[in-house]
Design a protein around this motif. Structure first.
Motif, PDB file in Angstrom:
ATOM      1  N   ASP A 134      -6.083  -0.811   1.920  1.00  0.00           N
ATOM      2  CA  ASP A 134      -6.344  -2.155   2.362  1.00  0.00           C
ATOM      3  C   ASP A 134      -6.258  -2.367   3.806  1.00  0.00           C
ATOM      4  O   ASP A 134      -6.808  -2.960   4.435  1.00  0.00           O
ATOM      5  CB  ASP A 134      -5.496  -3.141   1.494  1.00  0.00           C
ATOM      6  CG  ASP A 134      -6.376  -3.608   0.345  1.00  0.00           C
ATOM      7  OD1 ASP A 134      -7.295  -2.807  -0.086  1.00  0.00           O
ATOM      8  OD2 ASP A 134      -6.043  -4.492  -0.407  1.00  0.00           O
ATOM      9  N   GLU A 135      -4.874  -1.818   3.962  1.00  0.00           N
ATOM     10  CA  GLU A 135      -4.449  -2.263   5.592  1.00  0.00           C
ATOM     11  C   GLU A 135      -4.847  -1.524   6.714  1.00  0.00           C
ATOM     12  O   GLU A 135      -4.836  -1.688   7.821  1.00  0.00           O
ATOM     13  CB  GLU A 135      -2.936  -2.229   5.608  1.00  0.00           C
ATOM     14  CG  GLU A 135      -2.269  -0.786   5.204  1.00  0.00           C
ATOM     15  CD  GLU A 135      -0.788  -1.152   4.679  1.00  0.00           C
ATOM     16  OE1 GLU A 135       0.122  -1.291   5.299  1.00  0.00           O
ATOM     17  OE2 GLU A 135      -0.565  -1.347   3.380  1.00  0.00           O
ATOM     18  N   PRO A 153     -11.832  -9.461  -3.358  1.00  0.00           N
ATOM     19  CA  PRO A 153     -10.861  -8.137  -2.867  1.00  0.00           C
ATOM     20  C   PRO A 153     -11.760  -7.156  -2.016  1.00  0.00           C
ATOM     21  O   PRO A 153     -12.843  -7.240  -2.080  1.00  0.00           O
ATOM     22  CB  PRO A 153     -10.511  -7.514  -4.110  1.00  0.00           C
ATOM     23  CG  PRO A 153     -11.516  -7.886  -5.191  1.00  0.00           C
ATOM     24  CD  PRO A 153     -11.747  -9.087  -4.921  1.00  0.00           C
ATOM     25  N   LEU A 154     -10.973  -6.537  -1.178  1.00  0.00           N
ATOM     26  CA  LEU A 154     -11.665  -5.685   0.047  1.00  0.00           C
ATOM     27  C   LEU A 154     -12.696  -4.657  -0.899  1.00  0.00           C
ATOM     28  O   LEU A 154     -13.478  -4.301  -0.551  1.00  0.00           O
ATOM     29  CB  LEU A 154     -10.524  -4.838   0.613  1.00  0.00           C
ATOM     30  CG  LEU A 154     -11.108  -3.717   1.962  1.00  0.00           C
ATOM     31  CD1 LEU A 154     -12.236  -4.446   2.703  1.00  0.00           C
ATOM     32  CD2 LEU A 154     -10.028  -3.176   2.324  1.00  0.00           C
ATOM     33  N   ARG A 155     -11.995  -4.203  -2.097  1.00  0.00           N
ATOM     34  CA  ARG A 155     -12.610  -2.865  -2.921  1.00  0.00           C
ATOM     35  C   ARG A 155     -13.951  -3.584  -3.235  1.00  0.00           C
ATOM     36  O   ARG A 155     -14.936  -2.419  -3.437  1.00  0.00           O
ATOM     37  CB  ARG A 155     -11.596  -2.526  -3.807  1.00  0.00           C
ATOM     38  CG  ARG A 155     -11.733  -3.411  -5.047  1.00  0.00           C
ATOM     39  CD  ARG A 155     -10.935  -2.687  -6.087  1.00  0.00           C
ATOM     40  NE  ARG A 155      -9.426  -2.921  -5.724  1.00  0.00           N
ATOM     41  CZ  ARG A 155      -8.602  -4.203  -6.027  1.00  0.00           C
ATOM     42  NH1 ARG A 155      -9.215  -5.053  -7.036  1.00  0.00           N
ATOM     43  NH2 ARG A 155      -7.113  -4.326  -5.771  1.00  0.00           N
ATOM     44  N   SER A 198      -6.762  -8.839   1.105  1.00  0.00           N
ATOM     45  CA  SER A 198      -6.120  -7.342   1.241  1.00  0.00           C
ATOM     46  C   SER A 198      -4.649  -7.768   1.218  1.00  0.00           C
ATOM     47  O   SER A 198      -4.079  -8.586   1.672  1.00  0.00           O
ATOM     48  CB  SER A 198      -6.713  -6.803   2.403  1.00  0.00           C
ATOM     49  OG  SER A 198      -6.660  -7.478   3.575  1.00  0.00           O
ATOM     50  N   GLU A 199      -4.088  -6.551   0.629  1.00  0.00           N
ATOM     51  CA  GLU A 199      -2.455  -6.572   0.774  1.00  0.00           C
ATOM     52  C   GLU A 199      -2.325  -5.724   1.963  1.00  0.00           C
ATOM     53  O   GLU A 199      -2.583  -4.409   2.134  1.00  0.00           O
ATOM     54  CB  GLU A 199      -2.142  -5.843  -0.434  1.00  0.00           C
ATOM     55  CG  GLU A 199      -0.683  -6.143  -0.570  1.00  0.00           C
ATOM     56  CD  GLU A 199       0.109  -5.354  -1.943  1.00  0.00           C
ATOM     57  OE1 GLU A 199      -0.675  -5.362  -2.935  1.00  0.00           O
ATOM     58  OE2 GLU A 199       1.215  -4.793  -1.820  1.00  0.00           O
ATOM     59  N   ASP A 210      -0.124 -10.783   0.766  1.00  0.00           N
ATOM     60  CA  ASP A 210      -1.467 -10.953   0.438  1.00  0.00           C
ATOM     61  C   ASP A 210      -2.087 -11.669   1.606  1.00  0.00           C
ATOM     62  O   ASP A 210      -1.472 -12.811   1.928  1.00  0.00           O
ATOM     63  CB  ASP A 210      -1.776 -11.905  -0.853  1.00  0.00           C
ATOM     64  CG  ASP A 210      -1.511 -10.858  -2.354  1.00  0.00           C
ATOM     65  OD1 ASP A 210      -1.703  -9.673  -2.073  1.00  0.00           O
ATOM     66  OD2 ASP A 210      -0.947 -11.426  -3.067  1.00  0.00           O
TER      67      ASP A 210
END
Ligand code: SF4
Length: 486
Positions: free
Chosen positions: A71-72, A455-457, A97-98, A103
């Motif tokens: 994520d980062e 979420p990013l995914r 994203s984490e 968060d």
């Protein structure tokens, strides 16, 4: 619709687009009855190794191997993301994203900017045109000359008055010039009563057909101060010709402190303080940004009570590009001769200290009520959050300067953004990427669209709809911790 056309509502133009065709701005098209954003959506990946980071915006050529990046290390930019119009809609991407156990959320939209322009810094001593004079592109007024800065001429281009307040041609030419400049392309500008200049971000300006190479080492007075010691004992008098402040060694404080004797020299123009003269000539594109080609034209007769035959005089411009050496004859007339070697070195040293001349393009725009409404139902809270540094603003992942005071008025160096980050709509207005990144908890507090957070995914895929580029090493990573004043 009867002919299978669909309506694009991504800007006020509201194009009807037939199957297989694009709308007026070429950004949206009708693909099999679906309205699609045609340019790929740009994902920024954090440079991981020094070798990689040295190549700005390196495009990934390899196929995606199915590995999800962390994520980062991925930042979803607004480039190619789509717009929020008609305002009340949530931004097209609100991505969680984490990052380091926190968060975060990034709200992403391509803003339609009617209130925007470009501040253009052109590194040259040459006079491009008088302050306030009109700057034209394609013959239309697109901006004006503003206050010059140290070694640079400044132009202010665009703005809502040129985009919307004049003729359709004026608005179109303005939008075109802004779009090309922001996307790193060369634009020819002509200044009323001044020069023709070709400008391009991060490239040397071309003034009246001549490419500028170096910016000045300093004003004439500063140049005297910097080089006085190197001249002491090798020459009796030095004049550094400058359109703003011409310096004279024997009268300047630097010369006085070194014990340089009076020479009986007389300068034209207005004496400001000892050894510093204003307006020795008219502005121009020659010696030190003046209109002179003969340096002696700024001198009066030498004082016969002080000057002596054989007196050695160096005249040089603020970039060291122009120089001439004289000795006084028996009638105290300066006679030009070859520059002695020790003085040649000092002239070369001036040149060596002049930085390469470049054009810098800063995009400036106001994130108005409409754009902010795509982030939160209570737009003023976003303004407060930006002001309190709880929300970071970026343009295509590049850092921005947020002006103090009301609203969210930003400036961004376009050369720090990925290529072709800007678009336009024919209203006319510029389309620029803008991202707001903040903690998810802060987003909830400011009334964000929590039910649109994903979420990013959910958008990680490798198809033609995405383009992955590596972040510039000298840009701060946009997902770093927020909450501290920057
Ligand atoms: S100009 Fe572009 S964004 Fe605006 S309605 Fe037409 S296709 Fe959509």
């Amino acid at each position: 619709m009867a002919d299978d056309a669909i309506r694009c509502d991504a800007c006020p133009v509201l194009c009807y687009i037939k199957p297989g065709r694009t709308g007026s701005c070429d950004r949206y098209g009708n693909r099999d009855g679906q309205l699609v954003r045609l340019d790929p959506h740009v994902m920024l990946e954090q440079a991981r190794s020094r070798g990689e980071s040295l190549v700005p915006f390196l495009e990934k050529s390899h196929e995606w191997d199915g590995t999800l990046v962390r994520d980062e290390e991925t930042f979803v930019t607004a480039i190619g993301a789509g717009t929020t119009y008609p305002d009340y809609k949530p931004a097209p991407f609100i991505i969680s994203s984490e990052v380091a156990g926190v968060d975060m959320v990034t709200v992403v939209t391509e803003g339609i900017f009617s209130y925007c322009g470009v501040k253009l810094k052109i590194d040259t001593d040459r006079h491009l045109g008088a302050e306030c004079n009109t700057v034209r592109a394609q013959g239309e007024a697109v901006g004006h000359v503003t206050t010059s800065e140290y070694g640079s001429q400044m132009l202010s281009l665009g703005g809502v008055r040129h985009l919307t307040g004049g003729s359709r041609q004026e608005g179109t030419a303005t939008c075109d010039a802004l779009l090309n400049l922001c996307n790193g392309k060369a634009v020819e500008l002509e200044i009323d009563g001044g020069a023709k200049v070709v400008v391009q971000a991060d490239k040397p300006p071309i003034v009246d057909g001549v490419q500028e190479e170096r910016m000045r080492v300093g004003c004439g007075s500063a140049t005297i101060g910097m080089f006085a010691k190197q001249w002491f004992g090798k020459v009796d008098e030095v004049v550094v010709v400058d359109d703003h402040i011409t310096g004279v060694l024997s009268e300047h404080q630097a010369g006085k402190l070194l014990g340089v004797a009076e020479t009986g020299i007389k300068l034209k123009g207005r004496r400001s303080t000892p050894g510093r003269y204003f307006r020795v000539a008219e502005p121009g594109t020659s010696w030190g940004g003046t209109n002179i080609s003969d340096p002696l034209s700024i001198l009066g007769p030498f004082d016969p009570k002080i000057a002596k035959p054989g007196l050695r005089l160096l005249m040089v411009s603020t970039t060291g590009e122009q120089f001439a050496y004289f000795e006084l004859d028996d009638a105290l007339q300066p006679i030009e001769s070859d520059l002695p070697t020790p003085l040649r070195e000092s002239v070369l040293r001036i040149k060596e200290n002049c930085e390469p001349a470049l054009c810098t393009v800063l995009f400036m725009g106001g994130a108005g009520g409409s754009l902010r409404a795509g982030v939160t139902e209570n737009p003023v809270k976003l303004t407060h959050s930006v002001r309190e540094a709880l929300t970071r603003v970026t343009c295509g992942g590049a850092p921005v300067y947020v002006w103090p005071g009301g609203g969210i008025t930003i400036m961004a160096d376009v050369s720090r953004m990925p290529a072709n980050a800007f678009g336009y709509v024919p209203t006319p207005a510029l389309v620029a990427p803008i991202e707001f990144t903040l903690k998810l908890s802060d987003y909830k507090t400011l009334g964000g669209y929590m039910d649109h957070v994903r979420p990013l995914r959910s958008i990680q895929r490798n198809d033609e709809a995405q383009r992955r580029v590596t972040s510039r090493a000298d840009n701060p990573w946009p997902l770093r911790k927020t909450g501290a004043k920057e």
